[in-house]
Design a protein around this motif. Sequence first.
Motif, short mmCIF file in Angstrom:
data_model
loop_
_atom_site.label_atom_id
_atom_site.label_comp_id
_atom_site.label_asym_id
_atom_site.label_seq_id
_atom_site.Cartn_x
_atom_site.Cartn_y
_atom_site.Cartn_z
N LEU A 15 15.79 1.67 -20.40
CA LEU A 15 15.80 0.39 -21.11
C LEU A 15 16.00 -0.77 -20.13
O LEU A 15 15.34 -1.81 -20.24
N ALA A 16 16.90 -0.60 -19.17
CA ALA A 16 17.13 -1.65 -18.17
C ALA A 16 15.86 -1.96 -17.39
O ALA A 16 15.55 -3.12 -17.11
N ILE A 17 15.10 -0.92 -17.05
CA ILE A 17 13.82 -1.12 -16.34
C ILE A 17 12.82 -1.83 -17.23
O ILE A 17 12.15 -2.80 -16.81
N GLN A 18 12.70 -1.38 -18.48
CA GLN A 18 11.73 -1.98 -19.41
C GLN A 18 11.99 -3.47 -19.62
O GLN A 18 11.08 -4.30 -19.53
N VAL A 19 13.24 -3.81 -19.90
CA VAL A 19 13.57 -5.21 -20.19
C VAL A 19 13.36 -6.06 -18.95
O VAL A 19 12.82 -7.18 -19.03
N ALA A 20 13.77 -5.56 -17.79
CA ALA A 20 13.58 -6.32 -16.55
C ALA A 20 12.10 -6.55 -16.27
O ALA A 20 11.70 -7.63 -15.82
N GLN A 21 11.27 -5.54 -16.54
CA GLN A 21 9.84 -5.70 -16.29
C GLN A 21 9.22 -6.72 -17.24
O GLN A 21 8.43 -7.57 -16.83
N VAL A 22 9.58 -6.64 -18.53
CA VAL A 22 9.04 -7.61 -19.47
C VAL A 22 9.55 -9.02 -19.15
O VAL A 22 8.82 -10.00 -19.32
N ASP A 23 10.77 -9.11 -18.66
CA ASP A 23 11.28 -10.41 -18.24
C ASP A 23 10.42 -10.98 -17.12
O ASP A 23 10.08 -12.17 -17.12
N ALA A 24 10.07 -10.13 -16.16
CA ALA A 24 9.20 -10.59 -15.07
C ALA A 24 7.82 -10.96 -15.59
O ALA A 24 7.23 -11.97 -15.17
N MET A 25 7.29 -10.17 -16.50
CA MET A 25 5.96 -10.44 -17.05
C MET A 25 5.92 -11.75 -17.82
O MET A 25 4.87 -12.39 -17.91
N SER A 26 7.06 -12.15 -18.36
CA SER A 26 7.11 -13.39 -19.16
C SER A 26 7.54 -14.59 -18.35
O SER A 26 7.59 -15.71 -18.88
N GLY A 27 7.89 -14.38 -17.09
CA GLY A 27 8.41 -15.49 -16.30
C GLY A 27 9.84 -15.85 -16.65
O GLY A 27 10.26 -17.00 -16.48
N GLY A 28 10.60 -14.87 -17.16
CA GLY A 28 12.01 -15.11 -17.45
C GLY A 28 12.28 -15.63 -18.84
O GLY A 28 13.10 -16.54 -19.02
N ARG A 29 11.67 -15.02 -19.88
CA ARG A 29 11.84 -15.51 -21.25
C ARG A 29 12.38 -14.45 -22.21
O ARG A 29 12.31 -14.63 -23.43
N VAL A 30 12.92 -13.37 -21.68
CA VAL A 30 13.32 -12.25 -22.53
C VAL A 30 14.79 -12.32 -22.90
O VAL A 30 15.63 -12.79 -22.13
#
Length: 307
Positions: free
Chosen positions: A85-100
């Motif tokens: 989960l930590a990896i998934q959320v961090a990756q989506v945060d990067a994909m969004s430019g820090g909007r997660v």
Amino acid sequence: MDLRIFTEPQQGASYDTLLSVAKATEDLGFDAFFRSDHYLRMGEGDGLPGPTDAWLTLAGLARETSRIRLGTLMTAATFRLPGVLAIQVAQVDAMSGGRVELGIGAAWFGQEHAAYGIPFPKEKFPRLEEQLAIVTGLWETPVGETFSYEGTYYQLKDSPALPKPVQAKVPVLIGGTGKERTPRLAARYADEFNIPFGSLDVTTAQFARVREAAEEAGRKADDLVYSNALIACVGKDDAEVARRAAAIGRDVDELKANGLAGTPDEVVARIGEFAATGSSRFYLQILDLDDLDHLELIASRVAPQLG
């Protein structure tokens, strides 16, 4: 006052439908798009075309939106191992430019676990506590150092604790009405505390417990954001309210008693009642995801009155 759109895709919604709602959320000026994390429809209906995964959905939306915050109410701690989960959320945060933002809870819907072969342990809350310790611990570990954890349910040894989110701190949302363990957990880990579908009395009492727990934990009570998730059914007049209520199989009077329902002025007044409890953010549960005019009405007639 933040207004966020909150969806329940397990009731029947494709990714394309969610994308349309997310784009409308962004275009109309709402603060965020959130979704539930469920794999099985609740109540009657076929749930077609079937469930969509919360974090896969948010990964797609991260690349197809540019402004709105993206998150879950609430990610089920039983669905994913904490390191994953930590990896998934961090990756989506990067994909969004820090909007997660990560909303996470212990999980409660046993039937969906049985339907998809997901273990549904009795000790859900202690597992949630360990998940929070691990996910936040992995993100907070300085680059170049390792993270280890020896818990009752999870053990990590010499993790590189990568990748890191883009945000210096991914906001963590915790919610619920438990009187003791929930406030204590929120005081330790939460940036935001959410009441899901609670009354004014429940909201007032639970916010007070969380504020007290925060102070006892050495935090300022106002360090947390306090929010409500409530069903929305808004119409320009009574006839339109009734039509929207019928479309989701609900009674108007029940919606007005338990949610944000009525004309724009009525809904603004109702929001004001919850705001008086300390709530400054509202997750508007939208059940008819094909009715984008509903979002436009809220954006044009409710939001401007809230400042």
